[in-house]
Design an enzyme around this catalytic site. Structure first.
Site, short mmCIF file in Angstrom:
data_model
loop_
_atom_site.label_atom_id
_atom_site.label_comp_id
_atom_site.label_asym_id
_atom_site.label_seq_id
_atom_site.Cartn_x
_atom_site.Cartn_y
_atom_site.Cartn_z
N SER A 143 80.24 65.19 74.09
CA SER A 143 80.48 63.83 75.58
C SER A 143 79.74 64.34 76.18
CB SER A 143 81.57 64.06 76.06
OG SER A 143 81.48 63.61 77.52
N TYR A 156 88.48 68.16 80.12
CA TYR A 156 87.69 67.36 79.10
C TYR A 156 86.58 68.40 78.57
CZ TYR A 156 85.63 63.17 76.62
OH TYR A 156 84.94 62.05 75.80
P1 NDP Z 1 89.38 55.11 72.53
O1 NDP Z 1 89.98 55.48 73.32
O2 NDP Z 1 88.62 53.90 72.87
O3 NDP Z 1 89.73 55.32 71.61
C1 NDP Z 1 90.25 56.69 70.53
C2 NDP Z 1 90.54 56.30 68.94
O4 NDP Z 1 91.35 57.78 68.91
C3 NDP Z 1 91.87 55.18 69.00
O5 NDP Z 1 91.68 54.77 68.12
C4 NDP Z 1 93.01 56.08 68.80
O6 NDP Z 1 94.37 56.01 68.03
C5 NDP Z 1 92.33 57.70 68.14
N1 NDP Z 1 93.65 59.23 68.65
C6 NDP Z 1 93.51 59.09 70.03
N2 NDP Z 1 93.93 59.99 69.44
C7 NDP Z 1 94.12 60.70 68.49
C8 NDP Z 1 95.36 61.83 67.80
N3 NDP Z 1 96.05 62.72 68.49
N4 NDP Z 1 94.75 61.50 66.08
C9 NDP Z 1 94.24 60.19 65.92
N5 NDP Z 1 93.67 59.59 66.19
C10 NDP Z 1 93.61 59.90 67.63
O7 NDP Z 1 87.83 55.97 72.82
P2 NDP Z 1 86.33 55.97 72.44
O8 NDP Z 1 86.49 55.14 71.13
O9 NDP Z 1 86.39 55.89 73.78
O10 NDP Z 1 86.01 57.19 71.80
C11 NDP Z 1 86.20 58.05 70.74
C12 NDP Z 1 85.22 59.55 71.12
O11 NDP Z 1 84.38 59.77 72.07
C13 NDP Z 1 86.01 59.64 72.04
O12 NDP Z 1 85.90 61.38 71.02
C14 NDP Z 1 86.00 60.27 73.06
O13 NDP Z 1 85.77 61.61 73.79
C15 NDP Z 1 84.49 60.85 72.66
N6 NDP Z 1 83.23 59.85 73.64
C16 NDP Z 1 83.40 58.40 74.33
C17 NDP Z 1 83.05 58.26 75.16
C18 NDP Z 1 82.99 56.77 75.74
O14 NDP Z 1 82.63 56.78 77.12
N7 NDP Z 1 83.82 55.81 75.49
C19 NDP Z 1 82.25 58.68 76.21
C20 NDP Z 1 81.69 59.96 75.19
C21 NDP Z 1 82.20 60.84 74.20
P3 NDP Z 1 95.51 54.71 68.63
O15 NDP Z 1 94.76 53.60 69.07
O16 NDP Z 1 96.27 54.66 67.18
O17 NDP Z 1 95.17 55.41 69.92
#
Ligand code: NDP
Length: 248
Positions: A143, A156
């Site tokens: 991130s 985080y």
């Molecule tokens: P969302 O919350 O929109 O989506 C998260 C996804 O991760 C979902 O599909 C969820 O599945 C899945 N997930 C969560 N926990 C688990 C687990 N234990 N095992 C398998 N799958 C899991 O997040 P984003 O799309 O925003 O984030 C994606 C990545 O980008 C993350 O690593 C985040 O830290 C990173 N990021 C995001 C930013 C942002 O501003 N959005 C900025 C910087 C980094 P389910 O739907 O089944 O719960």
């Protein structure tokens, strides 16, 4: 399932947000995609139906990446569905709701952030070490908060800094196998993870923070991943690519 000689990609956390956009993009780029999720079965089904409707190949596998046995099963089910995996995108991640100062961070929140973001990435990387062949590609998720170090993000950011360090070391450990290991570090991106727990004022602040003066979209981030796992990314290895409109 016949994958028509497509490269096989696992995208963790692909039921929603950035992961769903990555899954669609890699499928459009010709890969057979394994859409991993943990709770959102319906959303994962929607992602694979949309990919299939566009002529792509995809299947969904439920697995909590924080669980080493589930991470192993994720690879086993991917291999059973499509054959050898050549691309791993470690996108699954969680964040604290809004801002939580270190002093107010509970043990449960700290432990869960480490379990999913850091251990979850470690679990799938360890599987990938023995399963990916020559020419494999791995993209982890950091991130841009690692560069910004904003108050309220200590646990985080600590998990994501760990992911960046593992990315660089794992790239070196895979020497001689033509496998690249990189990380993408998005800035504020319009997904549930970003909006959850934030006031409108804070959302407006982050929206204007980058010189490009907008939030990133999941598709912006998917494009960076597509570059790293596609032919044009072949010489990029051991790097963290900040995809953030210039915020840091
Ligand atoms: P969302 O919350 O929109 O989506 C998260 C996804 O991760 C979902 O599909 C969820 O599945 C899945 N997930 C969560 N926990 C688990 C687990 N234990 N095992 C398998 N799958 C899991 O997040 P984003 O799309 O925003 O984030 C994606 C990545 O980008 C993350 O690593 C985040 O830290 C990173 N990021 C995001 C930013 C942002 O501003 N959005 C900025 C910087 C980094 P389910 O739907 O089944 O719960």
């Amino acid at each position: 399932m016949n994958n028509g000689n497509r490269k096989v990609a696992i995208v963790t956390g692909a039921s929603r947000g950035i992961g769903a956009a990555i899954a669609s993009r890699l499928a459009a780029d010709g890969m057979a995609v394994v859409v991993n999720y943990v709770g959102s079965a319906e959303e994962a089904e929607t992602v694979i139906s949309t990919i299939r409707a566009a002529g792509g190949v995809a299947t969904a596998v439920r697995a909590d990446v924080a669980d080493p046995a589930a991470a192993r099963r994720l690879f086993e089910e991917a291999e059973a569905a499509f054959g050898k995996v050549s691309v791993l995108v470690n996108n699954a991640g969680i964040m604290q709701p809004g801002l939580v100062p270190l002093a107010d961070t509970s043990d449960a929140l700290f432990d869960r952030l480490v379990a999913v973001n850091l251990k979850g990435t470690f679990n799938t990387l360890r599987e990938a070490a023995s399963r990916l062949g020559e020419g494999g590609r791995i993209v982890n998720f950091s991130s841009s908060t690692v560069g910004l170090t904003p108050p309220g993000y200590s646990a985080y950011v600590a998990t994501k800094a760990g992911v960046e360090a593992m990315t660089n070391i794992f790239a070196k450990e895979l020497r001689g196998r033509s496998i690249t290991v990189n990380a993408v570090a998005p800035g504020p991106t319009a997904t549930a993870l970003f909006f959850n727990g934030k006031s409108q004022e804070l959302i407006d602040h982050f929206t204007k923070a980058a010189p490009l003066e907008r939030l990133g979209t999941p598709e912006d981030i998917a494009a960076a991943v597509a570059f790293l796992v596609g032919p044009d990314g072949a010489w990029i290895n051991g790097q963290t690519l900040r995809a953030n409109g210039g915020i840091v």
